[in-house]
Design a protein around this motif. Structure first.
Motif, mmCIF file in Angstrom:
data_model
loop_
_atom_site.group_PDB
_atom_site.id
_atom_site.type_symbol
_atom_site.label_atom_id
_atom_site.label_comp_id
_atom_site.label_asym_id
_atom_site.label_seq_id
_atom_site.Cartn_x
_atom_site.Cartn_y
_atom_site.Cartn_z
ATOM 1 N N ARG A 152 0.973 -1.256 0.033
ATOM 2 C CA ARG A 152 0.019 0.122 0.024
ATOM 3 C C ARG A 152 0.876 1.362 0.190
ATOM 4 N NH1 ARG A 152 -3.494 -0.303 5.345
ATOM 5 N NH2 ARG A 152 -4.940 -0.326 3.706
ATOM 6 N N ASP A 153 0.044 2.675 -0.166
ATOM 7 C CA ASP A 153 0.908 3.577 -0.250
ATOM 8 C C ASP A 153 1.787 4.026 0.856
ATOM 9 O OD1 ASP A 153 -0.446 3.820 -2.592
ATOM 10 O OD2 ASP A 153 -1.482 5.869 -2.091
ATOM 11 N N GLU A 154 1.416 3.546 1.961
ATOM 12 C CA GLU A 154 2.130 3.799 3.217
ATOM 13 C C GLU A 154 2.793 2.484 3.793
ATOM 14 O OE1 GLU A 154 -0.303 6.127 5.852
ATOM 15 O OE2 GLU A 154 -0.487 7.642 4.683
ATOM 16 N N TYR A 175 -4.724 -1.764 -5.589
ATOM 17 C CA TYR A 175 -5.845 -1.557 -6.367
ATOM 18 C C TYR A 175 -5.414 -1.214 -7.859
ATOM 19 C CZ TYR A 175 -7.037 -0.421 -1.338
ATOM 20 O OH TYR A 175 -7.235 -0.801 -0.182
ATOM 21 N N GLY A 257 -9.336 -3.664 -5.628
ATOM 22 C CA GLY A 257 -10.113 -2.113 -5.240
ATOM 23 C C GLY A 257 -11.499 -2.193 -5.602
ATOM 24 N N GLY A 258 -12.025 -3.250 -6.179
ATOM 25 C CA GLY A 258 -13.320 -3.440 -6.785
ATOM 26 C C GLY A 258 -13.854 -2.502 -7.765
ATOM 27 N N LYS A 259 -13.004 -2.168 -8.470
ATOM 28 C CA LYS A 259 -13.608 -1.270 -9.415
ATOM 29 C C LYS A 259 -13.888 -1.831 -10.632
ATOM 30 C CE LYS A 259 -11.793 2.571 -10.753
ATOM 31 N NZ LYS A 259 -10.683 3.620 -11.184
ATOM 32 N N ARG B 162 -8.100 9.756 -5.502
ATOM 33 C CA ARG B 162 -8.019 9.526 -4.256
ATOM 34 C C ARG B 162 -9.534 9.093 -3.364
ATOM 35 N NH1 ARG B 162 -3.576 8.218 -2.580
ATOM 36 N NH2 ARG B 162 -4.117 9.240 -0.545
ATOM 37 N N ASN B 167 -19.338 -0.082 -2.473
ATOM 38 C CA ASN B 167 -19.314 -0.891 -3.436
ATOM 39 C C ASN B 167 -20.827 -1.378 -3.768
ATOM 40 O OD1 ASN B 167 -18.892 -2.731 -5.550
ATOM 41 N ND2 ASN B 167 -17.812 -4.283 -4.137
ATOM 42 N N TRP B 206 -11.799 7.643 -9.467
ATOM 43 C CA TRP B 206 -12.145 6.688 -8.376
ATOM 44 C C TRP B 206 -11.164 5.629 -8.220
ATOM 45 C CZ3 TRP B 206 -17.805 5.336 -9.534
ATOM 46 C CH2 TRP B 206 -18.706 6.647 -9.483
ATOM 47 N N ARG B 207 -10.584 5.658 -6.954
ATOM 48 C CA ARG B 207 -9.426 4.662 -7.076
ATOM 49 C C ARG B 207 -10.100 3.320 -6.499
ATOM 50 N NH1 ARG B 207 -4.049 4.426 -2.831
ATOM 51 N NH2 ARG B 207 -3.001 3.190 -4.180
ATOM 52 N N THR B 208 -10.985 3.260 -5.459
ATOM 53 C CA THR B 208 -11.448 1.719 -5.173
ATOM 54 C C THR B 208 -13.133 1.880 -5.001
ATOM 55 O OG1 THR B 208 -11.166 2.544 -2.823
ATOM 56 C CG2 THR B 208 -9.648 1.099 -3.911
ATOM 57 N N MET B 209 -13.711 0.876 -5.086
ATOM 58 C CA MET B 209 -15.152 0.699 -4.741
ATOM 59 C C MET B 209 -15.272 -0.478 -3.909
ATOM 60 S SD MET B 209 -16.556 1.102 -8.505
ATOM 61 C CE MET B 209 -18.321 1.685 -8.227
ATOM 62 N N ASP B 210 -15.592 -0.184 -2.429
ATOM 63 C CA ASP B 210 -15.415 -0.824 -1.235
ATOM 64 C C ASP B 210 -16.096 -0.470 -0.218
ATOM 65 O OD1 ASP B 210 -14.580 -2.848 0.440
ATOM 66 O OD2 ASP B 210 -12.290 -2.728 0.182
ATOM 67 N N GLU B 215 -11.309 2.013 7.059
ATOM 68 C CA GLU B 215 -9.956 1.247 6.985
ATOM 69 C C GLU B 215 -9.306 2.356 5.914
ATOM 70 O OE1 GLU B 215 -9.257 -1.605 4.609
ATOM 71 O OE2 GLU B 215 -7.120 -1.910 5.225
ATOM 72 N N LYS B 216 -10.017 2.267 4.670
ATOM 73 C CA LYS B 216 -9.504 2.967 3.440
ATOM 74 C C LYS B 216 -9.177 4.262 3.821
ATOM 75 C CE LYS B 216 -9.916 0.295 -0.241
ATOM 76 N NZ LYS B 216 -10.166 -0.996 0.865
ATOM 77 N N SER B 219 -6.114 4.435 6.800
ATOM 78 C CA SER B 219 -4.637 3.772 6.295
ATOM 79 C C SER B 219 -4.418 4.796 5.148
ATOM 80 C CB SER B 219 -4.826 2.557 5.326
ATOM 81 O OG SER B 219 -5.676 2.697 4.194
ATOM 82 N N GLY B 220 -4.748 6.012 4.855
ATOM 83 C CA GLY B 220 -4.281 7.004 3.870
ATOM 84 C C GLY B 220 -4.533 6.384 2.361
ATOM 85 N N ASP B 221 -5.297 5.077 2.095
ATOM 86 C CA ASP B 221 -5.442 4.742 0.852
ATOM 87 C C ASP B 221 -6.054 5.887 -0.071
ATOM 88 O OD1 ASP B 221 -3.967 2.403 1.006
ATOM 89 O OD2 ASP B 221 -5.684 1.258 1.364
#
Lengths: 310, 345
Positions: A152-154, A175, A257-259, B162, B167, B206-210, B215-216, B219-221
């Protein structure tokens, strides 16, 4: 005399019957397992795929081939005409592509690993094999989370690179398809290494020495001695990585990432919020058909090539 | 027929499992959303009634429905959202336990009694209610007005890539409909076409769909995420620069409700539990954990003081009223499905 012979024949026949019965009895657990946990659910899936979806999930008992039509054609939401749609083909294509790349990746990493283990003295090999299987002691979900934390990023990789002054801002790995690829390789690598090792272990290293004595180059030795010997392992390993990779659910969900949907997610979606069980069943069966065809082609090609070498 | 056979097999399997010894007086199997149940509440109930509670989790109403519909799950208690309560009552999946005749019903906030999904409360009682909007990191976002859905659909540069969306088909499409100013449960083809364009365009940012929004964010995701207000509050506890938005275009309101399955194996314990959570001090335990309001009058005095003033719970005066979305007709659901699959292909 004749009588004695006939008793002998009778005894032999009785022994045969007994043996046949014993064989069936021994087979029974396997057959039952396959029947109850394999064929029975599969039959339900097959039947469901030809029914109509119930309003809130489930099925209604009306025959319909809609589920299969839907796979290739779409009734346009806006004007109602039936037209070819590549939506689901794209999802299958993406999954097959990723599973294939992951298989090749696992082969590239797994082959030297297996060779390394096979070339160790026998008493050390078990330790190495033990280390290979070690990750399996942990649940797949947890291992996938571990990968997530690393990339992950961090995560460790990005923090390490930033601290070393190599990059300014984190590289986005998580992701993306790359993340799914890493996750798949990591999860299924042992499935590649173990069959490869099983094949390579039987390799007579004197053949390699003989080849060098006959002025073979390193590449020739690899191509003409080692790879042919490892062929059954390559076939088995590739199958064992490709098939679970194709239907993978957790890895693409967590790391992708579920996209974008993969086959596993597409199928799961049909039994959840899409409320279309027949289509979910059809999608699962189509996946099985794809796997079966791919396997047949692969095994046939592999055995033909193997034959040439023999 | 097939279903009967399946049930038979399942019953057989359960029969085997059920042979295990029970330690307590009785059992209770709760099937609730994941990360949503206060362990203290469970412990308190176990002690009070000498009941052994098992907790299992799901991540969407539909997952729960799919499982429950097949029967023989062994679950007693489920916690469906508003529209799902209505569906499950219609399907005959819930037991009519008459919470309105229970001892603790007097604590119910009257405004949650005559709700459209269970008028008069014959089947269910409130678990928690909240809103679905989004959370954004005000340190990252440079603009001043966070109260607009533009942040999700036409994000400024600093938020591009970001963003986490839920989802969830309905939450995403409803947000799109609101942004364009169209009605929810919309069957208008032209308008849906526009929404599809909007979503497909926005997806690149969009980065994610969750569902795991806390947590996202922590965590800084991502720096902005569609979110429920309680989750927003929990995320803010770990990342103080987060702020929950009340978009002027509107946002969803919802209520999750405790109900008992028609085939609950521990019916009496289930009813005890329903009555138990209507007591203000117990309702407060639920809220203190998951950080949503609960619909039980008098529970405030047992709640963490910060919850009474939290911006995620106390809405600003100029915010639009939360929109409790009813279930859509099947044709609309079918169209939503197609849009959703196209979005995720």
């Amino acid at each position: 005399m004749a009588e004695a012979q006939s008793t002998l024949v009778d005894a032999r026949r009785a022994a045969e019957v007994r043996e046949r019965r014993a064989r069936w009895l021994l087979l029974a657990p396997a057959l039952l397992t396959i029947g109850i946990f394999g064929l029975f659910p599969l039959t339900i899936t097959l039947i469901y795929s030809f029914l109509s979806p119930g309003t809130y999930g489930g099925v209604t008992w009306e025959f319909s081939t809609d589920a299969y039509v839907q796979f290739l054609f779409e009734r346009d939401i806006f004007d109602g005409t039936l037209e070819f749609s590549s939506t689901y083909l794209q999802i299958y294509g993406r999954s097959i592509g990723l599973a294939f790349v992951a298989t090749v990746g696992a082969l590239i990493i797994g082959f030297p690993t297996a060779y390394f283990i096979a070339s160790k003295p026998p008493e050390q090999r078990n330790v190495w094999l033990f280390l290979i299987t070690l990750p399996f002691w942990t649940n797949l979900l947890i291992r996938t989370y571990a990968v997530l934390l690393i990339i992950r990023d961090e995560g460790i990789i990005n923090l390490g690179l930033i601290n070393a002054g190599l990059i300014d801002r984190p590289i986005s790995i998580l992701y993306t398809d790359t993340a799914v690829f890493i996750g798949l390789i990591y999860s299924y690598l042992p499935f590649m290494v173990l069959p490869l090792y099983a094949s390579l272990e039987k390799l007579d290293f004197r053949l390699v020495e003989a080849a060098y004595d006959l002025y073979a180059t390193r590449f020739q030795v690899l191509r003409r001695i080692i790879v042919p010997a490892a062929k059954p392992g390559i076939v088995a390993g590739s199958i064992l990585v490709f098939i679970p990779g194709l239907g993978a659910y957790i890895t693409p969900t967590l790391l992708g990432g579920g996209k974008e949907l993969m086959i596993g997610n597409l199928i799961a979606l049909q039994f959840g919020s899409s409320r279309n069980w027949p289509f979910g069943s059809a999608a699962a069966l189509i996946l099985m058909a794809v796997v079966m065809v791919a396997l047949l082609i692969y095994v046939r090609n592999a055995s033909r090539e193997g034959g040439n070498h023999g | 027929m097939t279903r009967r056979i399946v049930t038979l097999f399942a019953a057989g399997a359960l029969g085997l499992a059920g042979a295990a010894p029970a330690w307590a007086e009785g059992e209770l199997n709760i099937y609730n959303w994941g990360n949503y149940t206060n362990p203290e509440l469970i412990e308190k109930f176990e002690k009070a009634y000498d009941v052994d509670v098992t907790l299992d989790g799901y991540d969407s109403n539909e997952t729960m429905l799919a499982k429950v519909k097949e029967g023989g799950t062994g679950y007693d208690i489920v916690v469906p959202g508003d529209y799902m309560i209505k569906i499950m009552i219609e399907q005959g999946l819930l037991a009519e336990i008459k919470p309105n005749e229970m001892e603790n019903f007097e604590h119910m906030d009257p405004k949650w009694v005559d709700v459209w999904w269970d008028p008069g409360r014959n089947y269910s009682v409130p678990w928690q209610w909240g809103t679905t909007s989004f959370t954004v990191d005000t340190e990252v976002f440079k603009g001043d007005d966070i109260h607009t859905l533009a942040l999700l659909f036409e994000p400024p540069e600093e938020l591009q890539g970001r963003i986490n969306m839920l989802n969830d088909m309905n939450d995403v499409i409803n947000a799109g409909l609101r942004y364009l100013g169209y009605e929810r449960c919309n069957g208008n083809v032209e308008e849906l076409k526009e929404v599809t364009e909007l979503l497909l365009n926005a997806k690149q940012h969009w980065r994610t769909m969750d569902y795991s929004t806390i947590e996202k964010l922590t965590s800084g995701d991502v720096d902005i995420s569609q979110n429920w207000n309680g989750a927003a509050m929990r995320a803010r506890a770990q990342r103080p620069t987060l702020q929950y938005a009340y978009p002027k275009e509107g946002f969803t309101g919802w209520m999750d409700n405790v109900a008992v399955l028609a085939d609950a194996p521990n019916m009496e314990n289930a009813k005890l539990f329903v009555n138990f959570i209507m007591a203000p001090e117990n309702a407060a335990l639920i809220s203190n954990f998951a950080r949503y309001a609960n619909g039980i009058a008098g529970s405030e005095e047992f709640m963490d003081p910060e919850m009474l003033t939290a911006p995620e719970i106390v809405m600003p005066a100029d915010a639009p009223a939360p929109d409790f979305v009813r279930p859509c007709p099947q044709e609309t659901v079918d169209m939503y499905n197609k849009i959703w699959t196209r979005l995720k292909q």
